[in-house]
Design a protein around this motif. Structure first.
Motif, PDB file in Angstrom:
ATOM      1  N   ALA A 529       0.839  -1.198   0.000  1.00 23.07           N
ATOM      2  CA  ALA A 529       0.000   0.000   0.000  1.00 23.07           C
ATOM      3  C   ALA A 529       0.875   1.249   0.000  1.00 23.07           C
ATOM      4  O   ALA A 529       0.652   2.181  -0.779  1.00 23.07           O
ATOM      5  N   PHE A 530       1.907   1.274   0.863  1.00 25.07           N
ATOM      6  CA  PHE A 530       2.764   2.458   0.912  1.00 25.07           C
ATOM      7  C   PHE A 530       3.557   2.622  -0.392  1.00 25.07           C
ATOM      8  O   PHE A 530       3.829   3.741  -0.824  1.00 25.07           O
ATOM      9  N   THR A 531       3.918   1.497  -1.014  1.00 27.05           N
ATOM     10  CA  THR A 531       4.635   1.586  -2.289  1.00 27.05           C
ATOM     11  C   THR A 531       3.743   2.232  -3.348  1.00 27.05           C
ATOM     12  O   THR A 531       4.163   3.116  -4.083  1.00 27.05           O
ATOM     13  N   ALA A 532       2.478   1.767  -3.396  1.00 28.71           N
ATOM     14  CA  ALA A 532       1.543   2.318  -4.391  1.00 28.71           C
ATOM     15  C   ALA A 532       1.348   3.806  -4.162  1.00 28.71           C
ATOM     16  O   ALA A 532       1.374   4.615  -5.101  1.00 28.71           O
ATOM     17  N   ILE A 533       1.184   4.182  -2.870  1.00 24.20           N
ATOM     18  CA  ILE A 533       0.970   5.605  -2.562  1.00 24.20           C
ATOM     19  C   ILE A 533       2.206   6.413  -2.944  1.00 24.20           C
ATOM     20  O   ILE A 533       2.102   7.479  -3.566  1.00 24.20           O
ATOM     21  N   SER A 534       3.398   5.915  -2.598  1.00 23.55           N
ATOM     22  CA  SER A 534       4.612   6.680  -2.907  1.00 23.55           C
ATOM     23  C   SER A 534       4.799   6.838  -4.407  1.00 23.55           C
ATOM     24  O   SER A 534       5.152   7.914  -4.883  1.00 23.55           O
ATOM     25  N   LEU A 535       4.539   5.779  -5.160  1.00 20.60           N
ATOM     26  CA  LEU A 535       4.639   5.907  -6.618  1.00 20.60           C
ATOM     27  C   LEU A 535       3.596   6.897  -7.129  1.00 20.60           C
ATOM     28  O   LEU A 535       3.865   7.690  -8.025  1.00 20.60           O
ATOM     29  N   GLY A 536       2.414   6.830  -6.529  1.00 18.72           N
ATOM     30  CA  GLY A 536       1.363   7.776  -6.918  1.00 18.72           C
ATOM     31  C   GLY A 536       1.784   9.214  -6.651  1.00 18.72           C
ATOM     32  O   GLY A 536       1.497  10.117  -7.437  1.00 18.72           O
ATOM     33  N   LEU A 537       2.487   9.432  -5.545  1.00 15.88           N
ATOM     34  CA  LEU A 537       2.931  10.794  -5.202  1.00 15.88           C
ATOM     35  C   LEU A 537       4.040  11.259  -6.142  1.00 15.88           C
ATOM     36  O   LEU A 537       4.043  12.390  -6.620  1.00 15.88           O
ATOM     37  N   GLU A 545       1.649   4.869 -17.553  1.00 14.26           N
ATOM     38  CA  GLU A 545       1.046   3.572 -17.843  1.00 14.26           C
ATOM     39  C   GLU A 545       1.681   2.442 -17.044  1.00 14.26           C
ATOM     40  O   GLU A 545       1.001   1.587 -16.495  1.00 14.26           O
ATOM     41  N   GLU A 546       3.024   2.429 -17.002  1.00 18.09           N
ATOM     42  CA  GLU A 546       3.703   1.275 -16.412  1.00 18.09           C
ATOM     43  C   GLU A 546       3.347   1.118 -14.938  1.00 18.09           C
ATOM     44  O   GLU A 546       3.081   0.013 -14.465  1.00 18.09           O
ATOM     45  N   ILE A 547       3.362   2.250 -14.219  1.00 14.01           N
ATOM     46  CA  ILE A 547       3.055   2.171 -12.792  1.00 14.01           C
ATOM     47  C   ILE A 547       1.603   1.743 -12.614  1.00 14.01           C
ATOM     48  O   ILE A 547       1.289   0.903 -11.771  1.00 14.01           O
ATOM     49  N   ALA A 548       0.721   2.306 -13.448  1.00 15.24           N
ATOM     50  CA  ALA A 548      -0.695   1.955 -13.350  1.00 15.24           C
ATOM     51  C   ALA A 548      -0.851   0.444 -13.507  1.00 15.24           C
ATOM     52  O   ALA A 548      -1.557  -0.207 -12.728  1.00 15.24           O
ATOM     53  N   GLN A 549      -0.155  -0.113 -14.484  1.00 15.67           N
ATOM     54  CA  GLN A 549      -0.287  -1.557 -14.694  1.00 15.67           C
ATOM     55  C   GLN A 549       0.239  -2.343 -13.516  1.00 15.67           C
ATOM     56  O   GLN A 549      -0.355  -3.330 -13.092  1.00 15.67           O
ATOM     57  N   ALA A 550       1.392  -1.889 -12.968  1.00 16.15           N
ATOM     58  CA  ALA A 550       1.967  -2.618 -11.838  1.00 16.15           C
ATOM     59  C   ALA A 550       0.985  -2.646 -10.663  1.00 16.15           C
ATOM     60  O   ALA A 550       0.809  -3.678 -10.012  1.00 16.15           O
ATOM     61  N   LEU A 570      -5.860   1.344   0.012  1.00 13.84           N
ATOM     62  CA  LEU A 570      -4.937   2.422  -0.352  1.00 13.84           C
ATOM     63  C   LEU A 570      -4.266   2.149  -1.700  1.00 13.84           C
ATOM     64  O   LEU A 570      -3.696   3.038  -2.306  1.00 13.84           O
ATOM     65  N   LEU A 571      -4.331   0.900  -2.171  1.00 17.99           N
ATOM     66  CA  LEU A 571      -3.756   0.611  -3.496  1.00 17.99           C
ATOM     67  C   LEU A 571      -4.495   1.374  -4.600  1.00 17.99           C
ATOM     68  O   LEU A 571      -3.860   2.023  -5.430  1.00 17.99           O
ATOM     69  N   PRO A 572      -5.843   1.326  -4.628  1.00 11.73           N
ATOM     70  CA  PRO A 572      -6.543   2.119  -5.650  1.00 11.73           C
ATOM     71  C   PRO A 572      -6.228   3.606  -5.531  1.00 11.73           C
ATOM     72  O   PRO A 572      -6.212   4.319  -6.530  1.00 11.73           O
ATOM     73  N   LEU A 573      -5.958   4.073  -4.309  1.00  9.58           N
ATOM     74  CA  LEU A 573      -5.656   5.498  -4.148  1.00  9.58           C
ATOM     75  C   LEU A 573      -4.336   5.825  -4.846  1.00  9.58           C
ATOM     76  O   LEU A 573      -4.212   6.852  -5.522  1.00  9.58           O
ATOM     77  N   GLY A 574      -3.345   4.933  -4.699  1.00  8.62           N
ATOM     78  CA  GLY A 574      -2.075   5.148  -5.401  1.00  8.62           C
ATOM     79  C   GLY A 574      -2.311   5.246  -6.900  1.00  8.62           C
ATOM     80  O   GLY A 574      -1.734   6.078  -7.606  1.00  8.62           O
ATOM     81  N   LEU A 575      -3.218   4.400  -7.376  1.00  6.24           N
ATOM     82  CA  LEU A 575      -3.571   4.393  -8.797  1.00  6.24           C
ATOM     83  C   LEU A 575      -4.249   5.709  -9.171  1.00  6.24           C
ATOM     84  O   LEU A 575      -3.941   6.328 -10.199  1.00  6.24           O
ATOM     85  N   GLY A 576      -5.158   6.149  -8.307  1.00  9.10           N
ATOM     86  CA  GLY A 576      -5.893   7.394  -8.575  1.00  9.10           C
ATOM     87  C   GLY A 576      -4.974   8.607  -8.640  1.00  9.10           C
ATOM     88  O   GLY A 576      -5.143   9.491  -9.483  1.00  9.10           O
ATOM     89  N   LEU A 577      -3.959   8.636  -7.753  1.00 10.06           N
ATOM     90  CA  LEU A 577      -3.064   9.802  -7.721  1.00 10.06           C
ATOM     91  C   LEU A 577      -2.339   9.987  -9.058  1.00 10.06           C
ATOM     92  O   LEU A 577      -1.996  11.097  -9.443  1.00 10.06           O
ATOM     93  N   LEU A 578      -2.116   8.881  -9.772  1.00  9.21           N
ATOM     94  CA  LEU A 578      -1.446   8.993 -11.077  1.00  9.21           C
ATOM     95  C   LEU A 578      -2.285   9.835 -12.038  1.00  9.21           C
ATOM     96  O   LEU A 578      -1.764  10.427 -12.978  1.00  9.21           O
ATOM     97  N   TYR A 579      -3.601   9.849 -11.804  1.00  9.73           N
ATOM     98  CA  TYR A 579      -4.498  10.564 -12.726  1.00  9.73           C
ATOM     99  C   TYR A 579      -5.080  11.813 -12.087  1.00  9.73           C
ATOM    100  O   TYR A 579      -6.099  12.322 -12.534  1.00  9.73           O
TER     101      TYR A 579
END
Length: 900
Positions: A529-537, A545-550, A570-579
């Protein structure tokens, strides 16, 4: 229905000949407008002068139908003269038009019979003006006759006529577009009308007409140096209310106009709003004044925009390094401390200075025995928030007295286990933005044997570097080796630290280091979850695209039981932050999310939509979220939380939508299920962040005593968020009362303490509002930090009251000094008098209205509260930015003469 000229219309042109003296005007009884009444009755009511005019006009009407062309011409000319000279009255229908009303039909009939000639065109002109008050609704006769008449000067018939024509053109245009008819004749008229409006200070009307006929490019050639600012201010403020893609088009035009008149700072702000880096580059290349470029850099730094200058933008190496340093925010700490010294708040504060226990009755202080580790943890946060960025406090940075392990380490060990992580990280918050001394002081914790302390130190490094970019990337160098350690808390510290330090930078190295963790099936859910959020930030709003797919694969691979856990959300949130804020770009990913396990599917959908439309003010999306909240389920659904936050994220864009959202949230409180009620306070907090509105404060105060403890906790934290950094005395009082009310309940008391810390954030010098530049620009990293923290608050018990309380440090991303610091040409602080007052919206107003009200004069540096605006109170200097916020460079005014 007869149209009367608008009493507020600006500058109805026409000569003064038609005006009667006020005395005469008052004696006239206005006859009823019904021409069927007996004529003789009507004539008695008129003054002699009016009667003469009426008979005169009736004579003209007969003469027009005469066979002799000479007579016809004279009659038409005189009639035209009468009408033209009388359009100056602004409150009533002009006399000639009133007397000619009964003859409108006669003249129309005669016009149809006339052979084509100049005379016929003259008559068409007159009919076009008469149609102003006579024609039936929706007939568009005024326009019809205008197109048939002589193409003379349009303005000479008066302002009201032009406005009426503009309205008819937009209807006619819509109709012809539907039928795909030709529109060239209309566009010629539009040209004339726009030119007329621009000459007569009616820029908004010109803009409106051009929007209706979808040809805003015309505007660029009609603006001049006197009216471009007003035109652009109307364009930029109307953009928030337009549907896409029109809003971007309008801002594009504004950018073009600003560039045409070399109003570079405004052009830059518009370019940032459009998120168009080509435009940003263009601003730098078009301007060759180094001082102005420094100001651009301050604007970029405040927005948190990562930006590399190249040789095109600044040829000299030394100069370029200086500019890059400003963009990297290296000057922020120094400026903030200048402000603190000036306001004389350098003295460190202790948590007790904030709690003020002496003001409470006996029982609360006696309750201090409750779970003292939890209370110490709360004090750790309060101490960090209050002394944020000051570089000194009384718990963590105390110089070690006798032994090497003096008082500072002793406070660290007053916290238990995971509490030590937050305590060590709090040192980073106290030394916020001061990278060099921050890293030096945190260094000692890296040698600890306690994993929690190391985790906290890693996070502390991230916090110190938050919003500051550095050529030698110290955060990456320090944190990279800890990412793949065995211990999950150390991993989380390093991962979250990288997310904070590099938010918005789209740094490739971090992507290559963090993405593999998402594919690691052994990694625990919290690390993921923290990885997804950090990538999102780090990649906020990049649509990578690549992060979204991961992240999508990580979500697909987890078992159903895991997807039910709080951290899975929190994983979907990391995804959402990308957009974040990227609107339609999210659609492909949103489609994929519909294939997820039903436990997380709806949650993911809401989170993606709310992020993608954050800050856009899109009404349809708000309706969509309200619709989702209206459903009632047997067992509590988690997706309604993000939907409620979504309402706030979308509606926070502009004042009007914000007020309406607050009202809608009131309804949700009354009718919604428990899980919705828990999210409402958090949504209110986002709408009024660092802006304590009284009505919201009262609602939250009511909810802070709610029977459902989750609602109460959310409301208490939200009270802290709406008062963040304002030192608001009323909220501080409420929280003190709550601390004695909940003195036996450790969880609620913890929330009260956190809220008390937030209200006194940075001793009242900081704000959490993601908006800046007069509420025009939204900083994506700041919003991402707030949203992450609010999503974590949707499940208080598991995250913030569990062992992940350091999620609160995501607020660092939104922390900014709410200051105006004026500097001279060498970037040294310069004290000048400024007026600070409540900002007034003057878009589209005539003349030069005052932009602030109820002001006080202070000398800089000064604090700006929510909705405040500053203006210089001296002519001696010229500010290089039209928006006085943050760092503003002043240059001396060459024309200034001292009065003495």
């Amino acid at each position: 229905m007869s149209k009367t000229p608008d009493p507020n219309s600006t500058g109805a042109s026409g000569s003064a000949g038609g005006d009667k003296s006020a005395g005469e005007e008052a004696t006239i009884k206005v006859p009823s407008k019904d021409p069927k009444k007996k004529d003789d009755k009507k004539d008695e009511d008129l003054s002699e002068e009016d009667l003469a005019l009426k008979q005169q006009l009736e004579l003209y009407v007969e003469r027009v139908q005469d066979t002799d062309p000479g007579l016809q011409k004279v009659a038409l000319e005189s009639m035209r003269q009468e009408i033209r000279t009388s359009t100056s009255s602004m409150t009533s229908v002009p006399k000639p038009l009133k007397f000619l009303r009964p003859h409108y039909g006669t003249l129309k009939g005669y016009y149809e019979k006339m052979p084509d000639s100049d005379m016929k065109k003259l008559l068409a002109d007159i009919l076009s003006v008469l149609a102003l008050t006579m024609s039936a609704e929706g007939e568009r006769e005024s326009l019809k006759y205008r197109l048939l008449g002589s193409q003379g000067d349009i303005g000479s018939w008066g302002h009201e006529y032009v406005r009426n024509l503009a309205g008819e053109i937009s209807q006619e245009y819509a109709k012809r577009q539907g039928e795909e008819g030709p529109i060239d004749d209309l566009m010629e008229l539009v040209q004339q009308i726009v030119a007329f409006h621009m000459k007569h200070n009616a820029e908004p009307e010109a803009v409106d007409l051009l929007m209706e006929v979808e040809d805003l490019d015309l505007l660029v050639e009609h603006v001049d140096s006197t009216n471009y600012k007003r035109t652009c201010s109307y364009l930029t403020s109307s953009a928030k209310y337009l549907p896409g893609p029109d809003d971007m088009l309008v801002l594009d035009i504004a950018y073009t106009i600003y560039m045409k008149f070399e109003e570079y700072p405004s052009a830059l702000v518009t370019a940032l709003y459009l998120y168009n880096m080509q435009y940003v580059k263009q601003v730098f290349t078009s301007c060759d004044d180094l001082l102005r470029k420094k100001q651009f850099c301050y604007i970029l730094a405040r927005h948190g925009q990562t930006f590399e200058l190249d040789e095109e933008m600044c040829a000299e190496d030394e100069e370029r390094e200086g500019l890059q340093e400003i963009i990297n925010n290296a000057k922020l700490s120094e400026g903030y401390l200048t402000l603190a010294r000036d306001i004389e708040v350098m003295e460190p504060k202790t948590p007790d200075d904030i709690y003020k226990p002496h003001l409470l009755d006996g029982r609360a202080s006696a309750g201090a025995s409750v779970d003292s580790a939890r209370q110490n943890l709360a004090s750790t946060f309060v101490n960090a928030f209050v002394n944020a960025g000051f570089g000194q406090d009384k718990l963590m940075t105390v110089p070690s007295e006798a032994s090497s392990g003096g008082a500072s380490t002793s406070w660290l060990f007053k916290n238990k286990e995971h509490g030590k992580a937050s305590a060590a990280a709090s040192l980073g918050m106290i030394l916020l933005w001061d990278v060099d001394s921050g890293l030096a002081q945190i260094d000692k914790y890296f040698h600890s044997t306690d994993t929690h302390v190391i985790a906290g130190a890693l996070l502390g490094v991230g916090i110190v570097n938050c919003g500051i970019k550095n050529e030698c990337d110290p955060a990456l160098a320090l944190l990279a080796e800890y990412i793949d350690k065995e211990d999950p808390s150390i991993r989380i510290g390093a991962i979250m630290g990288l997310g904070l330090a590099y938010a918005g930078s789209q740094n490739e190295q971090i992507r290559s280091k963090l993405t593999p963790i998402l594919g690691d099936s052994k990694a625990s859910l919290d690390v993921l979850a923290f990885t997804a959020i950090s990538l999102g930030l780090v990649y906020v709003g990049s649509c990578n695209e690549e992060i979204a797919q991961a992240i999508i694969f990580a979500l697909m691979e987890r078992s159903e039981s895991e997807l039910g856990e709080p951290f899975a959300r929190l994983l979907p949130l990391g995804l959402g932050l990308l957009y974040l804020g990227k609107q339609e770009s999210v659609e492909a990913t949103a489609e994929v999310s519909k294939t997820f396990n039903e436990k997380i599917r709806k949650h993911c959908d809401m989170t993606l939509l709310s992020c993608a439309y954050a800050g856009t003010g899109n009404v349809l999306k708000v309706q969509h979220f309200l619709g989702q909240c209206a459903q009632h389920f047997e067992k509590g659904e988690t997706f309604q939380g993000p939907a409620v936050l979504g309402i706030a994220m979308v509606a926070m864009a502009e004042e009007l939508g914000l007020e309406m959202a607050i009202r809608s949230l009131e309804h949700l409180l009354q009718y919604g299920e428990q899980n919705i009620r828990r999210a409402v306070p958090l949504a209110l907090a986002l709408l009024c962040i660092s802006n304590p509105k009284v009505n919201v404060m009262d609602t939250l105060s009511r909810l802070s005593h709610d029977s459902d403890s989750e609602v109460a906790m959310a409301a208490i934290i939200s009270l802290g968020l709406i008062g963040a950094g304002t030192n608001n005395a009323r909220i501080a009082g409420m929280l003190r009362n709550l601390s004695s009310y909940y003195y036996k309940e450790a969880n609620l008391l913890f929330c009260v303490r956190i809220a008390q810390g937030l209200v006194h954030l940075g001793k009242g010098l900081l704000t959490l509002s993601p908006y800046h530049s007069e509420h025009f620009l939204l900083s994506p990293t700041a919003l991402a930090g707030l949203v992450t923290m609010l999503h974590a608050c949707l499940d208080m018990k598991a995250i913030i009251l569990g062992k992940y309380h350091y999620v609160l440090y995501f607020l660092t991303l939104a922390m900014q000094p709410r200051m105006l610091l004026t500097v001279d040409e060498n970037l040294k602080p310069l004290s000048v008098p400024v007026r600070v007052g409540q900002a007034v919206d003057v878009v589209g107003q005539a003349g030069r209205p005052k932009t602030i009200t109820g002001f006080q004069t202070h000398s800089t540096p000064v604090l700006l509260a929510a909705g405040d605006r500053a203006e210089l109170a001296t002519e001696k200097y010229i500010p290089l930015s039209p928006i006085l916020e943050g760092f503003v460079i002043l240059k001396e005014n060459p024309d200034y003469r001292d009065d003495q």
